[in-house]
Scaffold this active site. Structure first.
Site, PDB file in Angstrom:
ATOM      1  N   ASN A  36      -2.266   6.935  -2.458  1.00  0.00           N
ATOM      2  CA  ASN A  36      -3.497   6.648  -1.726  1.00  0.00           C
ATOM      3  C   ASN A  36      -4.210   5.428  -2.286  1.00  0.00           C
ATOM      4  O   ASN A  36      -5.433   5.416  -2.491  1.00  0.00           O
ATOM      5  CB  ASN A  36      -4.443   7.858  -1.768  1.00  0.00           C
ATOM      6  CG  ASN A  36      -5.649   7.668  -0.863  1.00  0.00           C
ATOM      7  OD1 ASN A  36      -5.579   6.979   0.142  1.00  0.00           O
ATOM      8  ND2 ASN A  36      -6.770   8.274  -1.230  1.00  0.00           N
ATOM      9  N   ASN A  37      -3.462   4.371  -2.521  1.00  0.00           N
ATOM     10  CA  ASN A  37      -4.054   3.159  -3.078  1.00  0.00           C
ATOM     11  C   ASN A  37      -3.106   1.991  -2.872  1.00  0.00           C
ATOM     12  O   ASN A  37      -1.896   2.183  -2.672  1.00  0.00           O
ATOM     13  CB  ASN A  37      -4.330   3.344  -4.574  1.00  0.00           C
ATOM     14  CG  ASN A  37      -5.387   2.381  -5.097  1.00  0.00           C
ATOM     15  OD1 ASN A  37      -5.900   1.534  -4.358  1.00  0.00           O
ATOM     16  ND2 ASN A  37      -5.717   2.494  -6.371  1.00  0.00           N
TER      17      ASN A  37
ATOM     18  N   TYR B 124       0.860  -1.186   0.000  1.00  0.00           N
ATOM     19  CA  TYR B 124       0.000   0.000   0.000  1.00  0.00           C
ATOM     20  C   TYR B 124       0.890   1.226   0.000  1.00  0.00           C
ATOM     21  O   TYR B 124       1.781   1.374   0.838  1.00  0.00           O
ATOM     22  CB  TYR B 124      -0.921   0.013   1.220  1.00  0.00           C
ATOM     23  CG  TYR B 124      -1.771   1.275   1.299  1.00  0.00           C
ATOM     24  CD1 TYR B 124      -2.978   1.370   0.611  1.00  0.00           C
ATOM     25  CD2 TYR B 124      -1.346   2.375   2.056  1.00  0.00           C
ATOM     26  CE1 TYR B 124      -3.740   2.531   0.671  1.00  0.00           C
ATOM     27  CE2 TYR B 124      -2.106   3.534   2.115  1.00  0.00           C
ATOM     28  CZ  TYR B 124      -3.305   3.600   1.427  1.00  0.00           C
ATOM     29  OH  TYR B 124      -4.047   4.749   1.484  1.00  0.00           O
ATOM     30  N   CYS B 125       0.652   2.138  -0.956  1.00  0.00           N
ATOM     31  CA  CYS B 125       1.486   3.327  -1.084  1.00  0.00           C
ATOM     32  C   CYS B 125       0.684   4.558  -0.692  1.00  0.00           C
ATOM     33  O   CYS B 125      -0.315   4.886  -1.357  1.00  0.00           O
ATOM     34  CB  CYS B 125       1.998   3.474  -2.522  1.00  0.00           C
ATOM     35  SG  CYS B 125       3.029   4.943  -2.774  1.00  0.00           S
ATOM     36  N   PRO B 126       1.068   5.276   0.359  1.00  0.00           N
ATOM     37  CA  PRO B 126       0.329   6.481   0.747  1.00  0.00           C
ATOM     38  C   PRO B 126       0.500   7.625  -0.249  1.00  0.00           C
ATOM     39  O   PRO B 126      -0.333   8.535  -0.282  1.00  0.00           O
ATOM     40  CB  PRO B 126       0.923   6.838   2.107  1.00  0.00           C
ATOM     41  CG  PRO B 126       2.279   6.230   2.110  1.00  0.00           C
ATOM     42  CD  PRO B 126       2.168   4.985   1.294  1.00  0.00           C
TER      43      PRO B 126
END
Length: 363
Positions: A145-146, A140-142
């Site tokens: 945002n996904n 998950y990559c902030p």
């Protein structure tokens, strides 16, 4: 984390089973994507007002190279954020499988208790931030945002690539700016035989902004280069981070074997470097790569029949049983979606989860 869903202009945006448009409402992720967009906008504005006014070469680099690259980076960011990363839909069912080695162990298919016991393909993992099982989940990559999965892995890699190119071009513009200022100052000193102070004093107000821009560019260049180096291994091998970690410790099963048809599961085979085109699967290979079949008419959790117990749970530790996936053209008639649907409707089935906004709807 629960699957949030917000209705905007009659469309349901979220990560739930009933959402019509994919959008993660994670607070940390929303701040992360705001920072990503703000940094690109800040770099463009500072470069336009302070880095191209005194040099024709810098102006040409800005309009011909930097602006198009920034546009590609922002488009890649938008695609990576709004694209379904490969969430397993409600009612997905396993592919027809044939075991090449007999086994006395009978086990049911894999299910995810956090997704209402929905079928969980062998290469899918549950992402706690989006609340869904994602096929080929990498992380998950902030910043986008996904979650990064089979559906948007390409856009994430392109976002890293174009952002790194933007950082390089900003550093190039900064170099041209200070080189031009030093050259003008030396020319003035030669003409007047006095130390040059005018250029320096007239640009003092812009130095803090330029120093901040230089620091941000160096920091994100290092970050995107490191992340891109890690993702390049995924591009070359087709394996996500979880798969590579399992393979390093010897806990990988046959679900990580390559397909007979050459296919890059990250970039695809056509339009690889275009952020305007989604990942394209070869003909007939989409369900094989995703690991499940899905009929939009099926709005309930799949339940196998008693005579379907030959379906065995794919396990990373179960190396004595090999699974061979059949393409849709080689599927037996008894395992077709229609016959399976008819048999399933005649038996007791789990009730599908309902949404707060109304009845369940598969889109």
């Amino acid at each position: 984390m629960p699957r949030h869903e917000i209705s905007v202009c009659g469309k349901r945006y979220g990560t739930s089973f009933t959402a019509q448009r994919w959008c993660s409402w994670n607070i940390g992720g929303l701040l992360g994507i705001l920072v990503s967009v703000s940094i690109h906008i800040y770099s463009v504005l500072v470069s336009f007002f302070y880095l191209i006014s005194q040099s024709a070469v810098a102006m040409a680099c800005f309009w011909i190279l930097y602006c198009p690259t920034t546009l590609l980076a922002l488009v890649s960011l938008y695609q990576a954020t709004t694209t379904d990363p490969g969430a397993v839909p409600l009612g997905a069912r396993p592919l027809t499988t044939v075991r090449s080695v007999d086994s006395t162990t009978k086990r049911t298919i894999r299910r995810c208790p956090k997704c209402h016991d929905n079928f969980k393909p062998s290469r899918a993992h549950h992402d706690s931030q989006t609340g869904r099982c994602i096929v080929k989940l990498d992380h998950y990559c902030p910043w986008i945002n996904n979650a990064v999965g089979i559906g948007n892995h390409k856009f994430f890699v392109l976002f890293l690539l174009y952002t790194a190119l933007c950082c390089i071009q900003v550093l190039l513009l900064l170099g041209l700016q200070f080189y031009g200022a030093a050259w003008l100052c030396s020319e003035e000193e030669e003409r007047s035989s006095t130390p040059c102070h005018d250029n320096t004093s007239s640009s003092l107000h812009s130095h803090p902004l330029l120093l901040i821009l230089a620091g941000i560019s160096c920091l994100f260049l290092i970050f995107t280069t490191a992340m891109g180096y890690e993702q390049w291994e995924a591009v070359q091998t087709g394996y996500n981070k979880i798969a590579r970690m399992q393979m390093k410790v010897g806990q990988h099963g046959t679900e990580w074997h390559r397909h007979e048809v050459p296919f890059n599961e990250v970039l695809g085979n056509t339009n690889r470097w275009s952020p305007f085109h989604a990942l394209q699967f070869p003909t007939g290979l989409r369900p094989v790569v995703l690991g499940y079949e899905w009929d939009p008419a099926m709005q309930q959790v799949y339940v196998e029949d008693d005579d379907n117990n030959e379906l065995e749970r794919p396990s990373a530790l179960n190396d004595d049983v090999e699974m061979q996936t059949l393409t849709p053209n080689h599927r037996s008639p008894s395992s077709s979606p229609h016959s399976s649907s008819e048999r399933s409707h005649s038996r007791n089935r789990r009730k599908a989860p309902t949404s707060r906004s109304g009845s369940l709807e598969i889109v």
